[in-house]
Motif scaffolding. Structure first.
Motif, short mmCIF file in Angstrom:
data_model
loop_
_atom_site.label_atom_id
_atom_site.label_comp_id
_atom_site.label_asym_id
_atom_site.label_seq_id
_atom_site.Cartn_x
_atom_site.Cartn_y
_atom_site.Cartn_z
N ILE A 145 0.87 -1.19 0.00
CA ILE A 145 0.00 0.00 0.00
C ILE A 145 0.90 1.22 0.00
N SER A 146 0.69 2.10 -0.98
CA SER A 146 1.55 3.28 -1.05
C SER A 146 0.97 4.39 -0.19
N GLU A 147 1.67 5.51 -0.14
CA GLU A 147 1.23 6.61 0.72
C GLU A 147 -0.16 7.10 0.35
N ASN A 148 -0.48 7.11 -0.95
CA ASN A 148 -1.83 7.56 -1.34
C ASN A 148 -2.77 6.41 -1.59
N GLU A 149 -2.70 5.37 -0.74
CA GLU A 149 -3.68 4.29 -0.68
C GLU A 149 -3.81 3.48 -1.96
N ASP A 150 -2.79 3.47 -2.83
CA ASP A 150 -2.87 2.60 -4.00
C ASP A 150 -2.30 1.25 -3.64
N CYS A 151 -2.89 0.21 -4.27
CA CYS A 151 -2.39 -1.12 -3.99
C CYS A 151 -1.51 -1.55 -5.15
N ILE A 152 -0.26 -1.83 -4.89
CA ILE A 152 0.72 -2.12 -5.95
C ILE A 152 1.21 -3.55 -5.81
N LEU A 153 1.29 -4.28 -6.94
CA LEU A 153 1.72 -5.67 -6.90
C LEU A 153 3.21 -5.78 -7.19
N ASP A 154 3.84 -6.76 -6.53
CA ASP A 154 5.21 -7.15 -6.85
C ASP A 154 6.18 -5.96 -6.83
N PRO A 155 6.35 -5.34 -5.66
CA PRO A 155 7.25 -4.19 -5.61
C PRO A 155 8.70 -4.65 -5.63
N ASN A 156 9.59 -3.79 -6.16
CA ASN A 156 11.00 -4.11 -6.02
C ASN A 156 11.52 -3.42 -4.76
N LYS A 157 12.84 -3.52 -4.51
CA LYS A 157 13.33 -3.10 -3.21
C LYS A 157 13.12 -1.62 -2.95
N LEU A 158 13.37 -0.79 -3.97
CA LEU A 158 13.19 0.65 -3.79
C LEU A 158 11.75 0.99 -3.46
N GLU A 159 10.80 0.34 -4.19
CA GLU A 159 9.39 0.61 -3.95
C GLU A 159 8.99 0.14 -2.55
N GLU A 160 9.53 -1.02 -2.14
CA GLU A 160 9.17 -1.55 -0.82
C GLU A 160 9.53 -0.58 0.28
N GLN A 161 10.70 0.07 0.12
CA GLN A 161 11.15 0.95 1.20
C GLN A 161 10.27 2.19 1.30
N LYS A 162 9.61 2.59 0.19
CA LYS A 162 8.81 3.81 0.25
C LYS A 162 7.38 3.54 0.67
N MET A 163 7.01 2.28 0.80
CA MET A 163 5.60 1.95 1.01
C MET A 163 5.17 2.08 2.46
N LYS A 164 3.87 2.27 2.65
CA LYS A 164 3.30 2.38 3.98
C LYS A 164 3.19 1.00 4.62
N ALA A 165 2.73 0.03 3.82
CA ALA A 165 2.50 -1.30 4.38
C ALA A 165 2.69 -2.34 3.29
N LEU A 166 2.94 -3.57 3.70
CA LEU A 166 3.33 -4.64 2.77
C LEU A 166 2.62 -5.92 3.17
N VAL A 167 2.11 -6.65 2.18
CA VAL A 167 1.46 -7.94 2.48
C VAL A 167 2.06 -9.01 1.59
N TYR A 168 2.46 -10.14 2.16
CA TYR A 168 2.85 -11.29 1.35
C TYR A 168 1.70 -12.27 1.40
N LEU A 169 1.20 -12.67 0.24
CA LEU A 169 0.06 -13.59 0.21
C LEU A 169 0.43 -14.84 -0.56
#
Lengths: 242, 240
Positions: A145-169
């Motif tokens: 989940i990014s800062e503006n509530e978008d749900c993004i699939l398959d983030p890479n490392k840079l994106e992961e560090q900027k995200m608000k929350a992360l889910v592994y399913l």
């Protein structure tokens, strides 16, 4: 802009996948799985006789060893081992070979985000290569989940560090079936069930369900990809009944 | 979430199937007995797949999944090549690449009595038959056939043993002899023992023949019958 990410992908687009089975000569089953730059090598040894001390001897025992790319083995590795072990215990049939141990060794070759889902996909492919009896395959995906509530699939490392929350399913794969449509209505809920869910960070309940829906949409492409790559090269002539 | 829902029973036969695929619907097949081989299990009214491989069907009622692996799942009646790991009072402990170690009773030889128990060192290669293989129990072997005769079973002396996959072993033991062994046999003289557990033993008068036969078998894993014949012809031409 939120529609395109830094590497040009769409919000629900996965990174290029690649999977090879039977990469190691000595292991009984092995697979190398990569999602974008993240690469994991999984090796399976077993089933071998005997279980560990505190394990139930009426079931097969699964042992996972996580080897990081560099550094000593610490608490994070132990946590990964536990998560992968519980996931694999769910998909393996443990009563086919009681009182045996199957060892799965996961070696991180490169870490560029989505490490745990890539490891679970690699471990599952290695189990298929080794011929361990499974109930179904597991397909794993990470959503954030990014800062503006978008749900993004398959983030890479840079994106992961900027995200608000992360889910592994981890989900069950989509199967081929000879059953009718009607008779599978009851089984529908089992089909879409979650095997494992690991969350990091803070997210609302709606965000979580949104991630689940996005993740579910990725089951089919991942399953089809696994089917294509894990085909065995058995001879096509008729052979003796086994 | 099924990708190919279909009412036709034969739609998945001879196709690649993966764990979780449902291949038979028992509610449509009343009053029939079907036999399930390796790789299939029953889940209520549906037969689903446990191992990835090709689904096969033999008339009248046998279904199984054909796959090739490095480990062996023991099955009664199979002939295997085992290596002696230890000897106890009543049994030899023999490794046959199965999940549990196999027992070979000390008396399971032709004319075996307490007086003439064979002495096998650790590491002896044996050609044996699987007598019993039940889940949870160690498989039991015997060095004689069902009627009690020795019939080529027993220790294998000299020669060279190498490992293969179970699928390659089955191909080598095919009923019309596979083109690989036929072509090799026309030009070379050698002795071969194939274990269904993924072990092959070759013996010949000179080491170069042994190496040639072993290498050609190891290379033929993924080749079709025609390609095997071509590869062997090429190899033999270069040697002679």
């Amino acid at each position: 802009m939120d529609e395109k990410r830094e590497d040009g992908r769409a919000v629900t687009q996965l990174r290029p996948l690649s999977c090879t089975r039977n990469v190691l000569n000595r292991a009984h089953g092995s697979a190398s799985f990569s999602q974008g730059e993240t690469r994991i090598l999984a090796a399976v040894y077993g089933p071998k006789a005997g279980t560990k001390k505190n394990e139930n001897p009426e079931k097969a025992c699964i042992e996972v060893i996580w080897k990081p790319k560099s550094g000593q083995i610490g608490k994070a590795e132990k946590e990964y081992e536990m998560i992968v072990k519980r996931t694999l215990q769910n998909i393996c049939l443990l009563n086919v070979h009681p009182n045996t141990t199957t060892s799965i060794i996961i070696q991180v070759v490169n870490d560029d985000g989505s490490l745990l889902p890539c490891a679970i996909n690699a471990a599952c492919s290695a189990l298929v290569d080794a011929g361990i009896p499974l109930k179904y395959l597991a397909v794993a995906i990470s959503c954030c989940i990014s800062e503006n509530e978008d749900c993004i699939l398959d983030p890479n490392k840079l994106e992961e560090q900027k995200m608000k929350a992360l889910v592994y399913l981890v989900f069950r794969n989509s199967i081929m079936s000879v059953l009718d449509e009607e008779s599978t209505q009851v089984g529908e809920s089992i089909e879409n069930g979650i095997v494992t869910s690991v969350t990091h960070g803070v997210m609302t309940v709606n965000n979580y369900f949104q991630c689940m829906e996005q993740g579910r949409a990725a089951i089919k492409p991942l399953s089809d990809f696994l089917r294509k790559k894990l085909q065995s090269k058995v001879q096509s002539d008729v052979s003796v009944a086994g | 979430m099924e990708s190919k829902p279909s009412n036709s029973l034969s739609s998945l036969i001879d196709q690649q199937v993966f764990p979780g695929d449902v291949v038979l619907d028992l509610s449509k097949m009343a009053n029939q007995t079907i036999k399930l081989g390796s790789g299939l299990r029953q889940e209520g009214d549906a037969i689903s797949v446990m191992k990835a491989g090709k689904l096969r069907f033999a008339k009248p009622n046998k279904y199984w999944v054909e796959s090739s692996h490095k480990r062996y799942v023991p099955c009664a009646g199979d002939t295997v090549l085992g290596i002696v790991v230890d000897s106890k009072a009543d049994n030899f402990l023999v490794d046959i690449k199965s999940p549990t170690i196999a027992f070979l009773p000390v008396l399971a030889f032709e004319g075996g009595t307490r007086r003439n128990i064979p002495k096998f060192e650790v590491g002896t290669l044996l050609y044996a038959r699987v007598v019993k293989a039940n889940t949870g129990m160690n498989p039991e072997l015997a060095c004689m056939d069902a009627s009690g005769k020795a019939a080529e079973f027993g220790p294998l002396k000299d020669g060279y043993m190498f490992e293969s996959s179970t699928g390659l072993s089955r191909m080598l033991l095919n009923s019309p002899t596979c083109p690989l062994l036929e072509t090799l046999g026309k030009k070379l003289a050698f002795e071969i023992a194939v274990g269904l557990n993924g072990r092959v033993w070759v013996n010949a008068t000179s080491p170069s023949i042994i190496i040639l036969v072993a290498n050609s078998i190891m290379k033929s894993e993924s080749l079709s019958p025609v390609q095997q014949k071509i590869m062997v012809d090429n190899l033999l031409q270069r040697v002679q």
